[in-house]
Design an enzyme around this catalytic site. Structure first.
Site, PDB file in Angstrom:
ATOM      1  N   LYS A 126       0.827  -1.210   0.000  1.00  0.00           N
ATOM      2  CA  LYS A 126       0.000   0.000   0.000  1.00  0.00           C
ATOM      3  C   LYS A 126       0.862   1.260   0.000  1.00  0.00           C
ATOM      4  O   LYS A 126       0.592   2.219  -0.727  1.00  0.00           O
ATOM      5  CB  LYS A 126      -0.962  -0.036   1.185  1.00  0.00           C
ATOM      6  CG  LYS A 126      -1.999  -1.159   1.060  1.00  0.00           C
ATOM      7  CD  LYS A 126      -2.884  -1.262   2.258  1.00  0.00           C
ATOM      8  CE  LYS A 126      -3.978  -2.311   2.044  1.00  0.00           C
ATOM      9  NZ  LYS A 126      -3.430  -3.671   1.823  1.00  0.00           N
ATOM     10  N   ARG A 211      -6.682  -5.304 -11.834  1.00  0.00           N
ATOM     11  CA  ARG A 211      -5.359  -5.855 -11.551  1.00  0.00           C
ATOM     12  C   ARG A 211      -4.588  -5.886 -12.868  1.00  0.00           C
ATOM     13  O   ARG A 211      -4.923  -6.645 -13.794  1.00  0.00           O
ATOM     14  CB  ARG A 211      -5.486  -7.242 -10.951  1.00  0.00           C
ATOM     15  CG  ARG A 211      -4.187  -8.025 -10.810  1.00  0.00           C
ATOM     16  CD  ARG A 211      -3.159  -7.376  -9.921  1.00  0.00           C
ATOM     17  NE  ARG A 211      -3.634  -7.064  -8.582  1.00  0.00           N
ATOM     18  CZ  ARG A 211      -3.682  -7.933  -7.572  1.00  0.00           C
ATOM     19  NH1 ARG A 211      -3.283  -9.178  -7.763  1.00  0.00           N
ATOM     20  NH2 ARG A 211      -4.109  -7.545  -6.391  1.00  0.00           N
ATOM     21  N   ASP A 274      -2.844  -2.353  -8.731  1.00  0.00           N
ATOM     22  CA  ASP A 274      -4.281  -2.175  -8.560  1.00  0.00           C
ATOM     23  C   ASP A 274      -4.638  -0.771  -9.007  1.00  0.00           C
ATOM     24  O   ASP A 274      -4.078   0.222  -8.503  1.00  0.00           O
ATOM     25  CB  ASP A 274      -4.691  -2.390  -7.105  1.00  0.00           C
ATOM     26  CG  ASP A 274      -4.679  -3.856  -6.707  1.00  0.00           C
ATOM     27  OD1 ASP A 274      -4.481  -4.710  -7.601  1.00  0.00           O
ATOM     28  OD2 ASP A 274      -4.866  -4.151  -5.519  1.00  0.00           O
ATOM     29  N   ASN A 284       1.288  -4.610  -5.761  1.00  0.00           N
ATOM     30  CA  ASN A 284       1.347  -5.927  -5.139  1.00  0.00           C
ATOM     31  C   ASN A 284       2.589  -6.672  -5.607  1.00  0.00           C
ATOM     32  O   ASN A 284       2.739  -6.961  -6.794  1.00  0.00           O
ATOM     33  CB  ASN A 284       0.089  -6.726  -5.493  1.00  0.00           C
ATOM     34  CG  ASN A 284      -1.162  -6.091  -4.921  1.00  0.00           C
ATOM     35  OD1 ASN A 284      -1.553  -6.373  -3.802  1.00  0.00           O
ATOM     36  ND2 ASN A 284      -1.806  -5.221  -5.700  1.00  0.00           N
TER      37      ASN A 284
END
Length: 315
Positions: A126, A211, A274, A284
């Site tokens: 994040k 994604r 994302d 990610n």
């Protein structure tokens, strides 16, 4: 040239092969004639500084219920492998970090580890998106409940989430004046001991949380839009979102081109971005998924891109 490909993953007995991207990688490696070595979960260690693991020869089949055959385990040096795929799911806890340290030691012996263990330690999925703030929604990361409440009041509608969550867990959508806001912040911040991420809510989530998969910084031509279902605002497949494969958009490609060189330079070979609308929300790096869903709907196998890269870089 046939390679020895070792995989560090969650127990293979429990994977859902129709959805598991690690399994897609194993199928592709086997199809190309590479030898698969399964690392017994929890077995990584050091013997006088030499990285070792309990390794077993592995064969896989795209057959639910009969999807693998494994030989007996033997403790061996990790240098028996040419390539190690580090595909353990989060959380990135002490155990995970210790395993990346062992894998870093294996790198010094010439073993190629994907993704790079240093990056796995350093790149919170994040927080790392905020290395590119111009691409992200308005975001605040803080332990301060007063600052977080002010952020929600300013932006009207926001998403609150912990920094170590995955699969849509513990993500809250809140509005200015929400009577539950205080208790949500208390729960997430744990009395001020944990950082909380607050982001401006993006209405484009109704069209899907996309994604976008990158191999060595290059985007695959298709993404998977994870579309919220029913009254749930989250698109994560783990909480019931519907996956729809789509060609990547111009905005997706622009984000990938902005982020890709940094990921390539840091040895992050297989990454999932994302993207909601035209905004980057997460990067990610631990065990990105969606290979199988994209292949099932489009016929394009991102694992082929990955092993084209591995063979070119390792040969």
């Amino acid at each position: 040239m046939a390679l020895n490909i070792a995989v560090v993953m969650d127990p293979i007995e429990s994977v859902k092969i129709a959805k598991d991207s690690t399994f897609a990688m194993l199928l592709e490696a086997q199809r190309r004639g590479h030898r698969l070595l399964y690392v017994r979960p929890g077995s990584l260690g050091l013997d006088q500084g030499t990285p070792t693991a309990e390794l077993a020869g592995l064969a896989v089949a795209d057959e639910a219920g009969s999807h693998f055959r494994r030989d007996e385990y033997r403790r061996q040096p990790l240098s028996e492998a040419d390539v190690v795929l580090m595909r353990r799911d989060p959380p990135v806890d002490a155990s995970y970090l210790h395993e990346t340290q062992i894998l870093s030691q294996a790198q010094t012996l010439g073993v190629r580890v994907l993704n790079d263990p240093t990056g796995l330690r350093d790149m919170n999925e994040k927080l790392f998106a905020l290395h590119f703030p111009a691409l992200c929604p308005r975001t605040l990361v803080s332990r301060d409940a007063v600052a977080l409440r002010a952020f929600v009041a300013e932006h009207g509608e926001c998403v609150l989430k912990p920094l170590d969550g995955m699969g849509g867990r513990s993500i809250f959508r809140v509005r200015r004046g929400d009577p539950n806001l205080n208790v949500i912040l208390e729960t997430l911040a744990q009395g001020g001991s944990e950082l909380v991420m607050a982001q401006q809510f993006l209405p484009a989530i109704s069209e899907g949380d996309k994604r976008v998969l990158l191999v060595d910084g290059e985007p695959a031509p298709y993404c998977l839009a994870r579309i919220p279902q029913g009254e749930d605002f989250r698109g994560n497949l783990a909480v019931g979102g519907r996956g729809e494969a789509r060609p990547i958009s111009d905005a997706d490609r622009a984000i990938a081109e902005a982020v890709g060189p940094t990921l390539r330079a840091r040895g992050m070979v297989f990454v999932g971005l994302d993207v909601i609308g035209d905004r980057l929300t997460e990067v990610n790096v631990t065990s990105p998924t969606c290979i199988r869903e994209i292949a099932a709907q489009t016929g394009f196998n991102v694992a082929t891109m990955l092993f084209d890269h591995i063979e070119a870089a390792t040969g």
